[in-house]
Write a protein that holds these residues in place. Structure first.
Motif, short mmCIF file in Angstrom:
data_model
loop_
_atom_site.label_atom_id
_atom_site.label_comp_id
_atom_site.label_asym_id
_atom_site.label_seq_id
_atom_site.Cartn_x
_atom_site.Cartn_y
_atom_site.Cartn_z
N SER A 96 -22.25 9.97 2.10
CA SER A 96 -21.41 9.09 2.92
C SER A 96 -20.81 7.97 2.08
CB SER A 96 -22.23 8.50 4.07
OG SER A 96 -23.29 7.72 3.56
N ASP A 97 -21.03 8.00 0.78
CA ASP A 97 -20.52 6.97 -0.12
C ASP A 97 -19.11 7.35 -0.57
OD1 ASP A 97 -20.31 4.79 -1.74
OD2 ASP A 97 -21.79 5.46 -3.23
N LEU A 98 -18.14 7.08 0.31
CA LEU A 98 -16.74 7.45 0.07
C LEU A 98 -15.91 6.21 -0.21
CD1 LEU A 98 -16.32 9.98 3.02
CD2 LEU A 98 -16.98 10.47 0.66
N GLU A 99 -14.99 6.33 -1.14
CA GLU A 99 -14.11 5.23 -1.51
C GLU A 99 -12.67 5.60 -1.14
OE1 GLU A 99 -13.40 2.48 -5.40
OE2 GLU A 99 -13.84 4.59 -5.74
N SER A 100 -11.95 4.68 -0.52
CA SER A 100 -10.54 4.92 -0.17
C SER A 100 -9.68 4.86 -1.41
CB SER A 100 -10.05 3.88 0.84
OG SER A 100 -10.70 4.05 2.07
N GLU A 101 -8.75 5.81 -1.50
CA GLU A 101 -7.77 5.84 -2.58
C GLU A 101 -6.41 6.15 -1.97
OE1 GLU A 101 -8.84 8.30 -5.91
OE2 GLU A 101 -10.79 7.33 -6.15
N HIS A 102 -5.39 6.01 -2.77
CA HIS A 102 -4.02 6.20 -2.28
C HIS A 102 -3.33 7.32 -3.05
CE1 HIS A 102 -0.30 4.99 -0.37
NE2 HIS A 102 0.28 5.10 -1.54
N GLY B 290 -17.16 13.08 -6.81
CA GLY B 290 -15.75 12.98 -7.14
C GLY B 290 -14.81 13.81 -6.28
N THR B 291 -15.32 14.47 -5.24
CA THR B 291 -14.49 15.32 -4.38
C THR B 291 -13.57 14.46 -3.52
OG1 THR B 291 -16.19 17.02 -4.31
CG2 THR B 291 -14.56 17.05 -2.53
N ALA B 292 -12.30 14.85 -3.43
CA ALA B 292 -11.33 14.16 -2.58
C ALA B 292 -11.30 14.85 -1.22
CB ALA B 292 -9.95 14.21 -3.22
N SER B 293 -11.16 14.06 -0.15
CA SER B 293 -11.08 14.62 1.20
C SER B 293 -10.27 13.67 2.07
CB SER B 293 -12.47 14.83 1.79
OG SER B 293 -13.16 13.60 1.89
N PHE B 294 -9.84 14.18 3.23
CA PHE B 294 -9.03 13.38 4.15
C PHE B 294 -9.73 13.32 5.50
CE2 PHE B 294 -5.55 12.69 7.15
CZ PHE B 294 -4.98 11.57 6.58
N ARG B 295 -9.86 12.13 6.05
CA ARG B 295 -10.45 11.88 7.36
C ARG B 295 -11.82 12.54 7.53
NH1 ARG B 295 -5.41 12.08 11.61
NH2 ARG B 295 -4.49 10.15 10.91
N ARG B 296 -12.70 12.27 6.61
CA ARG B 296 -14.07 12.78 6.68
C ARG B 296 -15.04 11.62 6.67
NH1 ARG B 296 -15.20 18.55 5.83
NH2 ARG B 296 -13.16 19.45 5.49
N LEU B 297 -16.16 11.77 7.36
CA LEU B 297 -17.21 10.77 7.32
C LEU B 297 -18.20 11.06 6.20
CD1 LEU B 297 -17.92 10.41 11.13
CD2 LEU B 297 -16.58 8.89 9.67
N LEU B 298 -18.30 12.35 5.83
CA LEU B 298 -19.19 12.78 4.76
C LEU B 298 -18.41 13.63 3.77
CD1 LEU B 298 -22.27 13.93 6.88
CD2 LEU B 298 -21.98 11.76 5.69
N CYS B 299 -18.84 13.62 2.52
CA CYS B 299 -18.22 14.48 1.51
C CYS B 299 -18.44 15.93 1.90
CB CYS B 299 -18.86 14.19 0.15
SG CYS B 299 -18.31 15.32 -1.14
N PRO B 300 -17.38 16.77 1.86
CA PRO B 300 -17.54 18.18 2.23
C PRO B 300 -18.32 18.99 1.21
CG PRO B 300 -15.31 17.75 1.47
CD PRO B 300 -16.01 16.42 1.54
N VAL B 301 -18.58 18.45 0.02
CA VAL B 301 -19.31 19.18 -1.01
C VAL B 301 -20.77 18.77 -1.06
CG1 VAL B 301 -19.48 19.61 -3.50
CG2 VAL B 301 -17.24 19.59 -2.39
N ARG C 281 -12.47 9.53 -1.71
CA ARG C 281 -13.06 10.22 -2.85
C ARG C 281 -14.55 9.89 -2.87
NH1 ARG C 281 -11.04 13.06 -6.70
NH2 ARG C 281 -8.97 12.18 -6.49
N CYS C 282 -15.37 10.92 -3.00
CA CYS C 282 -16.82 10.75 -3.03
C CYS C 282 -17.23 10.06 -4.33
CB CYS C 282 -17.51 12.12 -2.93
SG CYS C 282 -19.30 12.01 -3.02
N ARG C 283 -18.03 9.02 -4.22
CA ARG C 283 -18.50 8.30 -5.40
C ARG C 283 -19.59 9.08 -6.15
NH1 ARG C 283 -18.31 2.74 -2.28
NH2 ARG C 283 -16.29 2.01 -2.99
N TRP C 284 -20.20 10.06 -5.50
CA TRP C 284 -21.27 10.84 -6.13
C TRP C 284 -20.71 12.01 -6.93
CZ3 TRP C 284 -26.26 9.54 -6.57
CH2 TRP C 284 -26.70 8.49 -5.77
#
Length: 116
Positions: free
Chosen positions: A31-37, A16-27, A11-14
Motif C-alpha cells: 500500500s506504499d504508493l507514491e503519486s507521479e505525473h 517500482g510498478t506503475a498503476s492507475f487508481r489502485r489502493l494496492l500495488c497489483p504486483v 508507483r509502488c515504493r517497494w
C-alpha cells in the motif's frame, strides 16, 4: 485525477510498478504508493466499439503509457471505429459537469497526414 497536460498515477515504493487508481500495488500488494505525473502520450493497445447502456456507439480502449501502466478509457473526438491500435492519445478536457471519468483524444485525428 487528470490535468490538462497529463495524468496522475501511482508507483509502488517497494517494487517500482506503475498503476492507475489502485489502493494496492497489483504486483506485490504493497500500500506504499507514491503519486507521479505522466505527461503522456499513451498508445492504444486495444480498441473496440461498444453499444452498452446507450443508444450511441462509443469507443472503449486500453491505453499503455510510457511509465508502464495500462488504462481502460474512452477515446472521444473521433468516430468510435476510427480509433486504431497504435494510435497516440492524450488526456482530453471534457466540457460539462465533472463525472470523474478520464477520457482521451487522438493526438493525430483522422484525416491528418500521419493517419493510417
Amino acid at each position: 485525477m487528470h490535468e490538462e497536460t497529463g495524468l496522475t498515477y501511482h508507483r509502488c515504493r517497494w517494487c517500482g510498478t506503475a498503476s492507475f487508481r489502485r489502493l494496492l500495488c497489483p504486483v506485490c500488494a504493497s500500500s506504499d504508493l507514491e503519486s507521479e505525473h505522466s505527461a503522456g502520450p499513451g498508445v492504444v493497445v486495444r480498441s473496440g466499439v461498444v453499444h452498452r447502456y446507450t443508444e450511441a456507439a462509443r469507443n472503449e480502449s486500453l491505453v499503455r503509457f510510457p511509465e508502464g501502466f495500462v488504462f481502460r478509457c474512452r477515446v472521444v473526438g473521433a468516430a468510435p471505429d476510427r480509433v486504431a491500435v497504435g494510435a497516440r492519445v492524450r488526456p482530453a478536457v471534457v466540457e460539462g459537469p465533472d463525472t470523474g471519468e478520464v477520457v482521451f483524444e487522438l493526438c493525430d485525428p483522422p484525416g491528418h497526414d500521419d493517419w493510417y
